[in-house]
Design an enzyme around this catalytic site. Structure first.
Site, PDB file in Angstrom:
ATOM      1  N   LYS A  22       0.843  -1.221   0.000  1.00 21.85           N
ATOM      2  CA  LYS A  22       0.000   0.000   0.000  1.00 21.85           C
ATOM      3  C   LYS A  22       0.870   1.260   0.000  1.00 21.85           C
ATOM      4  O   LYS A  22       0.620   2.183  -0.765  1.00 21.85           O
ATOM      5  CB  LYS A  22      -0.891  -0.023   1.257  1.00 21.85           C
ATOM      6  CG  LYS A  22      -1.443   1.303   1.692  1.00 21.85           C
ATOM      7  CD  LYS A  22      -2.318   1.118   2.882  1.00 21.85           C
ATOM      8  CE  LYS A  22      -2.278   2.105   4.013  1.00 21.85           C
ATOM      9  NZ  LYS A  22      -1.433   3.218   4.102  1.00 21.85           N
ATOM     10  N   ASN A  23       1.887   1.279   0.853  1.00 18.67           N
ATOM     11  CA  ASN A  23       2.665   2.510   0.985  1.00 18.67           C
ATOM     12  C   ASN A  23       3.620   2.745  -0.182  1.00 18.67           C
ATOM     13  O   ASN A  23       4.259   3.789  -0.254  1.00 18.67           O
ATOM     14  CB  ASN A  23       3.420   2.522   2.322  1.00 18.67           C
ATOM     15  CG  ASN A  23       2.474   2.720   3.490  1.00 18.67           C
ATOM     16  OD1 ASN A  23       1.292   2.986   3.297  1.00 18.67           O
ATOM     17  ND2 ASN A  23       2.985   2.577   4.700  1.00 18.67           N
ATOM     18  N   CYS A 119      -5.798  12.816  12.338  1.00 24.76           N
ATOM     19  CA  CYS A 119      -6.541  11.588  12.126  1.00 24.76           C
ATOM     20  C   CYS A 119      -6.441  10.754  13.379  1.00 24.76           C
ATOM     21  O   CYS A 119      -5.892  11.187  14.382  1.00 24.76           O
ATOM     22  CB  CYS A 119      -6.062  10.841  10.896  1.00 24.76           C
ATOM     23  SG  CYS A 119      -4.719   9.740  11.225  1.00 24.76           S
ATOM     24  N   ARG A 124      -1.095  14.955  12.412  1.00 27.25           N
ATOM     25  CA  ARG A 124      -0.206  14.582  11.306  1.00 27.25           C
ATOM     26  C   ARG A 124      -0.006  15.799  10.413  1.00 27.25           C
ATOM     27  O   ARG A 124      -0.616  15.930   9.365  1.00 27.25           O
ATOM     28  CB  ARG A 124      -0.786  13.400  10.530  1.00 27.25           C
ATOM     29  CG  ARG A 124      -0.836  12.139  11.366  1.00 27.25           C
ATOM     30  CD  ARG A 124      -1.396  10.982  10.604  1.00 27.25           C
ATOM     31  NE  ARG A 124      -0.411  10.329   9.753  1.00 27.25           N
ATOM     32  CZ  ARG A 124      -0.675   9.267   9.011  1.00 27.25           C
ATOM     33  NH1 ARG A 124      -1.889   8.761   9.001  1.00 27.25           N
ATOM     34  NH2 ARG A 124       0.266   8.714   8.275  1.00 27.25           N
ATOM     35  N   ASP A 127       3.756  20.217   7.378  1.00 24.87           N
ATOM     36  CA  ASP A 127       4.655  21.368   7.259  1.00 24.87           C
ATOM     37  C   ASP A 127       5.940  21.032   6.500  1.00 24.87           C
ATOM     38  O   ASP A 127       6.461  21.846   5.739  1.00 24.87           O
ATOM     39  CB  ASP A 127       4.980  21.927   8.658  1.00 24.87           C
ATOM     40  CG  ASP A 127       5.559  20.869   9.583  1.00 24.87           C
ATOM     41  OD1 ASP A 127       4.990  19.769   9.653  1.00 24.87           O
ATOM     42  OD2 ASP A 127       6.593  21.129  10.223  1.00 24.87           O
ATOM     43  N   ASP A 307       3.766   1.009  12.057  1.00 20.46           N
ATOM     44  CA  ASP A 307       2.573   0.337  11.530  1.00 20.46           C
ATOM     45  C   ASP A 307       2.400  -1.079  12.087  1.00 20.46           C
ATOM     46  O   ASP A 307       1.342  -1.684  11.911  1.00 20.46           O
ATOM     47  CB  ASP A 307       2.632   0.279   9.990  1.00 20.46           C
ATOM     48  CG  ASP A 307       2.360   1.641   9.366  1.00 20.46           C
ATOM     49  OD1 ASP A 307       1.912   2.542  10.092  1.00 20.46           O
ATOM     50  OD2 ASP A 307       2.600   1.797   8.152  1.00 20.46           O
ATOM     51  N   ARG A 400      -8.793  -0.400   4.513  1.00 22.37           N
ATOM     52  CA  ARG A 400      -7.933   0.621   3.895  1.00 22.37           C
ATOM     53  C   ARG A 400      -6.580   0.034   3.506  1.00 22.37           C
ATOM     54  O   ARG A 400      -5.962   0.489   2.544  1.00 22.37           O
ATOM     55  CB  ARG A 400      -7.692   1.780   4.883  1.00 22.37           C
ATOM     56  CG  ARG A 400      -8.851   2.744   5.003  1.00 22.37           C
ATOM     57  CD  ARG A 400      -8.418   3.981   5.758  1.00 22.37           C
ATOM     58  NE  ARG A 400      -7.050   4.296   5.403  1.00 22.37           N
ATOM     59  CZ  ARG A 400      -6.084   4.587   6.274  1.00 22.37           C
ATOM     60  NH1 ARG A 400      -6.350   4.653   7.557  1.00 22.37           N
ATOM     61  NH2 ARG A 400      -4.860   4.850   5.870  1.00 22.37           N
TER      62      ARG A 400
END
Ligand code: UD1
Length: 422
Positions: A22-23, A119, A124, A127, A307, A400
């Site tokens: 996914k990432n 979230c 999160r 910047d 994660d 997700r």
């Protein structure tokens, strides 16, 4: 509304293939925007998960033609991108929508997104993404929820990230492909997914070096063309499945993995008593009586991944003795503690540290709530160890990032099903 019902207490046994990461696939899908050659890009091994479907919708809203050939093969044509903003609802649906900033800015000279906001795992900010784009020459304006960036011409620059943010590294890399001259990203994140993004962009014609180290050099502007690319396997899904074997005392063989990407995880699982063998592209994990671990600290790669912090905690609730986990990356990523406690886990929290005292077994008959993606996976793992029934509410969070987690687990012998919640 759906829920996952688990009748646990059985060791998981069998073989599985890991999905695409996914990432990796999310930034790669954003990077497609940089290709203005009119040629198709084919992505293979894309996981069939909710975040990928949302990213497809985002790209389509920009004018990208997306064809799903099935079996994880997606075809993109980016010839007609004229829109520089995406609908508010899509921005809000997924934090990774912020990835379109760098490539759209490079392609059209302007972009507007809705700030992804906080979230369920803590604040999160973006910047570092914005500062990086600014250093390349973008004028950034923030008005209410909206952030816009404009730059008719991006120029290479030296950018030192305050901390090695994965997303900021990727966003700046993508923008820098379209910038004139050389960009240096220092204190860059070193995750394997960043290496995958570099490999993908170089394959399309970019000139990037150094991903996987803390200095990345991008020579722009790159003229990109089409091609076909296979994303790397998902190390987080793989780690979750190894832990499922550990928590149930089972034995599983995972194929299509890159064991090197999981070194920090397999080291800790071995220390906790699991038996793990590895080959070039496979891992075999056998559960054994588990023992507690002192000081599992989440860190940027190659450290232990945040994660997998929640799934690791689920595992350690059943390990003999005491364990402690320090969540060092996100400030609000311990929400699963309360749910695990409902199941009988003994965990206390002080700041970013969770102290766990192993219990003999978790309690049946509980209803728990997935508060975010990885927390949800952790609850399903804990439920697999419960002798009896557990209900996990809000499985949409799990979707997700895991493609039909319950089907994967069922193929290993777990009694788990998804039903409509009344
Ligand atoms: C990515 C992963 C996510 C993983 C995380 C950390 C994707 C799609 N998501 O998220 O699964 O949990 O890396 O490995 O790849 N930060 C700032 N300012 C910024 C950006 C980040 O202060 O502009 C902070 C964050 O609040 C956090 C830390 O940096 O404390 C790391 O975040 P980052 O590496 O950026 O995570 P993501 O890219 O959002």
């Amino acid at each position: 509304m759906e829920k996952i019902i688990v009748y646990g207490g059985k060791p998981l046994v069998g073989e599985l293939e890991s999905d695409g990461a996914k990432n990796s696939v999310l930034p790669i899908m954003a990077a497609l925007i940089l290709n203005d050659s009119g040629e198709d890009i084919v992505i293979e091994n894309a996981p069939d998960i909710r975040d990928v479907r949302v990213m497809c919708k985002i790209l389509m809203s920009l004018g990208v033609k997306v064809t799903d050939r099935g079996g994880g093969c997606l075809v993109f044509n980016t010839a007609n991108i004229t829109t520089s903003s995406i609908p508010h609802s899509l921005s809000r649906e997924m934090r990774s929508s912020v990835f379109i900033m760098g490539p759209l800015l490079a392609r059209l000279g302007r972009v507007q997104v809705c700030g992804p906001g906080g979230c369920a795992i803590g604040s999160r900010p973006i910047d570092l993404h914005l500062r990086g784009l600014k250093a390349l020459g973008a004028r950034i304006e923030e008005k209410g929820e909206y952030i816009s960036a404009v730059s008719p011409l991006l120029r290479g620059a030296e950018i030192h990230l305050d901390l090695p943010s994965v997303g900021a590294t990727e966003n700046v890399m993508m923008a820098a492909v379209g910038a004139r001259g050389e960009t240096l990203i220092k204190n860059a994140a070193r995750e394997p997914e960043i290496v995958d993004l570099q490999t993908f962009l170089n394959y399309l014609g970019a000139d990037i070096r150094g991903a996987g180290t803390s200095t990345i050099r991008i020579k722009g502007p790159g003229l990109l063309r089409g091609g076909s690319y296979r994303v790397i396997p998902d190390r987080i899904v793989a780690g979750t499945l190894l832990m499922a074997a550990g928590i149930t005392g089972g034995s599983i063989l995972l194929r299509n993995v890159i064991p090197r990407h999981l070194e920090a995880v397999t080291a800790k699982l071995r220390e906790a008593g699991m038996d793990i063998e590895e080959g070039e592209s496979w891992l075999r994990a056998r559960g054994r009586p588990l023992k507690g671990l002192q000081k599992v600290r989440t860190q940027a790669y190659p450290g232990f991944p945040t994660d997998l912090q929640a799934p690791m905690m689920a595992l350690l609730t059943l390990a003999r003795g005491r364990s402690s986990i320090y969540e060092e990356i996100f400030d609000g990523r311990l929400k699963h503690v309360e749910e695990l406690r409902k199941m009988g886990a003994r965990i206390s929290v002080e700041g970013s540290r969770a102290d766990i005292t192993g219990v003999e077994g978790l309690l049946p008959g509980k209803v728990v709530k997935a508060t975010d993606l990885r927390a949800g996976a952790a609850l399903v793992l804990a439920a697999l160890a419960v002798k009896g029934q557990t209900e996990v509410m809000n499985p949409e969070h799990i979707d997700r990032g895991y493609h039909h987690l319950e089907e994967k687990l069922a193929s290993l012998g777990a009694e788990v099903m998804r039903v409509r919640a009344l």
